[in-house]
Design an enzyme around this catalytic site. Structure first.
Site, short mmCIF file in Angstrom:
data_model
loop_
_atom_site.label_atom_id
_atom_site.label_comp_id
_atom_site.label_asym_id
_atom_site.label_seq_id
_atom_site.Cartn_x
_atom_site.Cartn_y
_atom_site.Cartn_z
N SER A 1 0.83 -1.20 0.00
CA SER A 1 0.00 0.00 0.00
C SER A 1 0.87 1.24 0.00
O SER A 1 1.98 1.24 0.54
CB SER A 1 -0.87 -0.02 1.27
OG SER A 1 -1.43 1.24 1.51
N TYR B 1 -1.63 -1.26 10.93
CA TYR B 1 -1.91 -1.77 9.58
C TYR B 1 -0.71 -1.52 8.66
O TYR B 1 -0.21 -2.42 7.99
CB TYR B 1 -3.17 -1.09 9.00
CG TYR B 1 -3.31 -1.27 7.50
CD1 TYR B 1 -3.64 -2.51 6.96
CD2 TYR B 1 -3.09 -0.20 6.62
CE1 TYR B 1 -3.74 -2.68 5.58
CE2 TYR B 1 -3.20 -0.36 5.26
CZ TYR B 1 -3.51 -1.60 4.74
OH TYR B 1 -3.62 -1.78 3.37
N LYS C 1 2.27 -4.06 6.61
CA LYS C 1 2.71 -4.00 5.20
C LYS C 1 4.23 -3.85 5.13
O LYS C 1 4.89 -4.50 4.33
CB LYS C 1 2.02 -2.84 4.47
CG LYS C 1 0.51 -3.00 4.33
CD LYS C 1 0.15 -4.17 3.44
CE LYS C 1 -1.34 -4.39 3.33
NZ LYS C 1 -1.71 -5.70 2.77
P1 NAD Z 1 -10.98 -6.83 1.16
O1 NAD Z 1 -11.17 -6.81 2.62
O2 NAD Z 1 -12.12 -6.51 0.28
O3 NAD Z 1 -10.39 -8.24 0.70
C1 NAD Z 1 -9.56 -9.03 1.53
C2 NAD Z 1 -10.12 -10.44 1.51
O4 NAD Z 1 -9.29 -11.28 2.30
C3 NAD Z 1 -11.53 -10.53 2.09
O5 NAD Z 1 -12.35 -11.22 1.17
C4 NAD Z 1 -11.36 -11.31 3.39
O6 NAD Z 1 -12.48 -12.10 3.67
C5 NAD Z 1 -10.11 -12.11 3.10
N1 NAD Z 1 -9.29 -12.48 4.26
C6 NAD Z 1 -8.83 -11.66 5.25
N2 NAD Z 1 -8.06 -12.36 6.10
C7 NAD Z 1 -8.02 -13.64 5.64
C8 NAD Z 1 -7.40 -14.84 6.09
N3 NAD Z 1 -6.65 -14.87 7.19
N4 NAD Z 1 -7.60 -15.97 5.38
C9 NAD Z 1 -8.36 -15.96 4.26
N5 NAD Z 1 -8.98 -14.86 3.79
C10 NAD Z 1 -8.80 -13.72 4.48
O7 NAD Z 1 -9.74 -5.86 0.85
P2 NAD Z 1 -9.22 -5.30 -0.54
O8 NAD Z 1 -9.58 -3.86 -0.61
O9 NAD Z 1 -9.61 -6.20 -1.63
O10 NAD Z 1 -7.67 -5.36 -0.25
C11 NAD Z 1 -6.89 -6.47 -0.66
C12 NAD Z 1 -5.46 -6.25 -0.19
O11 NAD Z 1 -4.97 -5.02 -0.71
C13 NAD Z 1 -5.32 -6.16 1.34
O12 NAD Z 1 -4.12 -6.81 1.69
C14 NAD Z 1 -5.20 -4.66 1.59
O13 NAD Z 1 -4.46 -4.38 2.74
C15 NAD Z 1 -4.46 -4.21 0.35
N6 NAD Z 1 -4.72 -2.79 0.01
C16 NAD Z 1 -6.00 -2.36 -0.15
C17 NAD Z 1 -6.25 -1.02 -0.43
C18 NAD Z 1 -7.66 -0.51 -0.59
O14 NAD Z 1 -7.86 0.70 -0.56
N7 NAD Z 1 -8.65 -1.34 -0.79
C19 NAD Z 1 -5.18 -0.12 -0.56
C20 NAD Z 1 -3.88 -0.61 -0.40
C21 NAD Z 1 -3.66 -1.96 -0.12
C1 UD1 Z 2 -6.84 5.14 3.81
C2 UD1 Z 2 -5.79 4.68 4.77
C3 UD1 Z 2 -4.69 3.97 3.99
C4 UD1 Z 2 -5.27 2.82 3.21
C5 UD1 Z 2 -6.38 3.35 2.31
C6 UD1 Z 2 -7.07 2.26 1.59
C7 UD1 Z 2 -5.94 6.21 6.65
C8 UD1 Z 2 -5.27 7.31 7.41
N1 UD1 Z 2 -5.31 5.80 5.54
O1 UD1 Z 2 -6.24 6.03 2.90
O2 UD1 Z 2 -3.69 3.51 4.87
O3 UD1 Z 2 -4.26 2.21 2.42
O4 UD1 Z 2 -7.35 4.04 3.10
O5 UD1 Z 2 -7.80 1.44 2.45
O6 UD1 Z 2 -6.98 5.72 7.05
N2 UD1 Z 2 -12.32 11.62 3.56
C9 UD1 Z 2 -13.32 12.53 3.90
N3 UD1 Z 2 -14.46 12.05 4.45
C10 UD1 Z 2 -14.68 10.71 4.67
C11 UD1 Z 2 -13.66 9.79 4.30
C12 UD1 Z 2 -12.50 10.29 3.76
O7 UD1 Z 2 -13.15 13.74 3.72
O8 UD1 Z 2 -15.74 10.34 5.19
C13 UD1 Z 2 -11.10 12.15 2.93
C14 UD1 Z 2 -9.82 11.83 3.70
O9 UD1 Z 2 -9.55 12.82 4.65
C15 UD1 Z 2 -8.80 11.78 2.55
C16 UD1 Z 2 -9.59 11.26 1.36
O10 UD1 Z 2 -10.97 11.50 1.68
O11 UD1 Z 2 -8.34 13.08 2.24
C17 UD1 Z 2 -9.41 9.77 1.10
O12 UD1 Z 2 -9.66 9.06 2.32
P1 UD1 Z 2 -9.77 7.47 2.36
O13 UD1 Z 2 -10.65 6.98 1.28
O14 UD1 Z 2 -10.08 7.06 3.75
O15 UD1 Z 2 -8.29 6.99 1.95
P2 UD1 Z 2 -6.88 7.40 2.58
O16 UD1 Z 2 -7.00 8.15 3.83
O17 UD1 Z 2 -6.07 7.99 1.49
#
Ligand code: NAD
Ligand code: UD1
Length: 335
Positions: A128, A152, A156
């Site tokens: 991330s 979290y 990572k």
């Molecule tokens: P998500 O929660 O939708 O998907 C994760 C999946 O993993 C879920 O379906 C959950 O049921 C499963 N899971 C969790 N722990 C498990 C375990 N121990 N065994 C088996 N299954 C398990 O999340 P996502 O948004 O699809 O994110 C996927 C990956 O990307 C995560 O590692 C997350 O940290 C990373 N990531 C996500 C974002 C984002 O904004 N969505 C941003 C940066 C990184």
């Molecule tokens: C957040 C996480 C980041 C993670 C990412 C994806 C934090 C501090 N960071 O990123 O580690 O990888 O989600 O899961 O939580 N915002 C509003 N109102 C809301 C929600 C968000 O104004 O109700 C604003 C936030 O202040 C930010 C932007 O929208 O400026 C994006 O926020 P968000 O979607 O939560 O993502 P990040 O904070 O970038």
């Protein structure tokens, strides 16, 4: 030959499953459904049609369960693993650090142990942009200093370090660490998308719920950042573009690339108010908002330089903000 997707029924995993199946690949998904639903399996099958659906197996179980992993590796010819499974809510990780360390770290070490046992050395990891913490300047390049500010983010960082150590110990591994920026949007079919339980923490799912009237008003966290309109700026990337990045990464591993780190973002930053405006265009102006204090831990601006992924994998994000909002809106109305 199959690719194992851990967490493959989640938001990013399910979109990647579709891209891999449509590329003609066989996949096995393991997911414990802690943040997803088994119905996603049917939806993936519906999207890819019968031609490809037969190439997908789904196992409901936990990645920390090494016996189950061994069974999966012995029953399937797994050649690569894409590791999505993990917990991902920053605020929750501060309240429940042990759960985050246990789930995210132990699932990774279990997986790597079983992979080693079966001689599987191709690994793609969901990292991330959070690992950059407060970056010294924008855009963010892969060689910037890294550091985390919450449990979290630390999971990572640790996992990235574990992967580096494994690679140092055995250079025949091929590992792609993908640092995602802010994935939003949904599949064009409207069948799969981001569907968090309860009140969403992230911006887009919250905006979508205000647009449908399920939540009343969006709180915009901070109007005094050093940005063009005072609201936070992020690099929002369409989840389908992000999913395609995994296919590119798997192709890169097939070239025996060693360990590689890539930013997956668009390189463009949008403010919270840009997002509200873009969403209002597709939903007919239903997103009401009010300004609220800054959210603790938030940074003002965060966007990628994603040139390395283009130069080395030929991948770049293609979809614009309008498409991100349009597909999110379609998914929200389809639920
Ligand atoms: P998500 O929660 O939708 O998907 C994760 C999946 O993993 C879920 O379906 C959950 O049921 C499963 N899971 C969790 N722990 C498990 C375990 N121990 N065994 C088996 N299954 C398990 O999340 P996502 O948004 O699809 O994110 C996927 C990956 O990307 C995560 O590692 C997350 O940290 C990373 N990531 C996500 C974002 C984002 O904004 N969505 C941003 C940066 C990184
Ligand atoms: C957040 C996480 C980041 C993670 C990412 C994806 C934090 C501090 N960071 O990123 O580690 O990888 O989600 O899961 O939580 N915002 C509003 N109102 C809301 C929600 C968000 O104004 O109700 C604003 C936030 O202040 C930010 C932007 O929208 O400026 C994006 O926020 P968000 O979607 O939560 O993502 P990040 O904070 O970038």
């Amino acid at each position: 030959m199959s690719i194992l997707l851990t967490g493959g029924l989640g938001y990013i995993g399910s979109h990647t499953a579709v891209e891999l199946l449509e590329d003609g690949r066989e996949i096995v998904i393991i997911d414990n459904l802690s943040n997803s639903n088994i119905e996603v399996k049917d939806k993936i099958e519906k999207i890819v049609t019968d031609k490809y659906a037969k190439n997908m197996k789904v196992v409901v179980g936990d990645v920390r369960d090494e016996k189950l992993l061994e069974q999966i590796f012995s029953e399937n010819d797994i050649t690569a693993v894409v590791h999505f499974a993990g917990l991902k809510a920053v605020g929750e990780s501060v309240e429940k650090p042990l759960e985050y360390y246990d789930n995210n770290i132990n699932s990774t070490t279990s997986l790597l142990k079983v992979m080693k046992k079966f001689g599987v050395k191709n690994f793609v990891f969901s990292s991330s942009a959070t690992v950059y913490g407060r970056a010294k300047s924008m855009p963010i390049y892969e060689d910037f200093e890294i550091g985390a500010t919450n449990p979290y983010g630390r999971t990572k960082l640790f996992i990235e370090q574990i992967l580096q150590d494994i690679y140092v110990s055995d250079k025949t591994y091929n590992i792609a660490i993908l640092r995602y920026f802010n994935p939003i949007g949904a599949h064009d079919s409207g069948l799969i998308g981001e569907d968090p339980n309860g009140i969403p923490n992230n911006l887009l799912p919250y905006v979508a719920k205000v647009a449908t009237g399920k939540l009343e008003v969006l709180s915009v966290f901070g109007d005094d950042y050093d940005t063009k309109d005072g609201t936070g700026v992020r690099d929002y990337i369409h989840v389908v573009d992000l999913a395609k990045g995994h296919l590119s990464a798997l192709k890169k591993l097939e070239e025996n690339c060693g360990l590689k780190i890539y930013n997956l973002g668009t390189g463009v930053g949008y403010s919270v108010l840009d997002i509200v405006e873009a969403y209002n265009k597709v939903c007919g102006g239903k997103v009401k908002y009010k300004f609220a204090p800054r959210r603790p831990g938030d940074i003002d601006v965060c966007y990628a330089n994603a040139d390395k992924a283009f130069k080395e994998m030929g991948w770049k994000a293609e979809r614009d903000l309008e498409n991100m909002c349009m597909t999110s809106w379609k998914f929200e109305n389809n639920k």
